[in-house]
Design a protein around this motif. Structure first.
Motif, PDB file in Angstrom:
ATOM      1  N   GLY A  10      16.069  -0.561   6.244  1.00  0.00           N
ATOM      2  CA  GLY A  10      17.198  -1.472   6.419  1.00  0.00           C
ATOM      3  C   GLY A  10      18.005  -1.222   7.666  1.00  0.00           C
ATOM      4  N   ILE A  11      17.483  -0.451   8.600  1.00  0.00           N
ATOM      5  CA  ILE A  11      18.248  -0.158   9.815  1.00  0.00           C
ATOM      6  C   ILE A  11      17.871  -1.095  10.966  1.00  0.00           C
ATOM      7  N   ASP A  12      17.221  -2.191  10.644  1.00  0.00           N
ATOM      8  CA  ASP A  12      16.755  -3.125  11.664  1.00  0.00           C
ATOM      9  C   ASP A  12      17.866  -4.040  12.195  1.00  0.00           C
ATOM     10  N   GLY A  13      19.043  -3.962  11.632  1.00  0.00           N
ATOM     11  CA  GLY A  13      20.136  -4.804  12.071  1.00  0.00           C
ATOM     12  C   GLY A  13      20.206  -6.136  11.345  1.00  0.00           C
ATOM     13  N   TYR A  14      19.196  -6.459  10.553  1.00  0.00           N
ATOM     14  CA  TYR A  14      19.164  -7.727   9.818  1.00  0.00           C
ATOM     15  C   TYR A  14      19.417  -7.540   8.322  1.00  0.00           C
ATOM     16  N   SER A  15      19.245  -6.340   7.833  1.00  0.00           N
ATOM     17  CA  SER A  15      19.378  -6.083   6.399  1.00  0.00           C
ATOM     18  C   SER A  15      20.838  -5.876   6.032  1.00  0.00           C
ATOM     19  N   SER A  16      21.195  -6.375   4.858  1.00  0.00           N
ATOM     20  CA  SER A  16      22.565  -6.186   4.394  1.00  0.00           C
ATOM     21  C   SER A  16      22.738  -4.854   3.670  1.00  0.00           C
TER      22      SER A  16
END
Length: 89
Positions: A10-16
């Motif tokens: 979730g560190i891709d910048g898109y995950s909440s």
């Protein structure tokens, strides 16, 4: 001495949601844990896919992506449940 493996998602910048996890085991139990992991993969994967298997990604198992494609969802989810239960006991 212990061996530790840390991972994140979730560190891709898109995950909440961002999640971090760790597995920490005594050095002397690494061999048994490795055998358990290998056996778990062999129970899930069709025999022909074992040669292509290089690295385990839980998301691939959950979503049925390579090398787990073609395995129906109930079987994949049952495998996840069984393997996580064994890790927690």
């Amino acid at each position: 001495m212990h061996l530790a493996y840390f991972d994140e998602t979730g560190i891709d910048g898109y995950s909440s949601v961002v999640m971090f996890g760790a597995l920490i085991i005594p050095t002397g139990t690494f061999g048994a844990a490795s055998v358990m992991h290998h056996n778990a993969i062999r129970q899930i994967l069709p025999t022909g896919n074992l040669d292509d298997f290089q690295e385990f990604h839980a998301s691939a198992l959950y979503h049925g992506k390579k090398p787990f494609e073609g395995i129906d969802e109930p079987k994949r989810f049952l495998a996840i449940d069984r393997k996580s239960t064994r890790l927690n006991s």
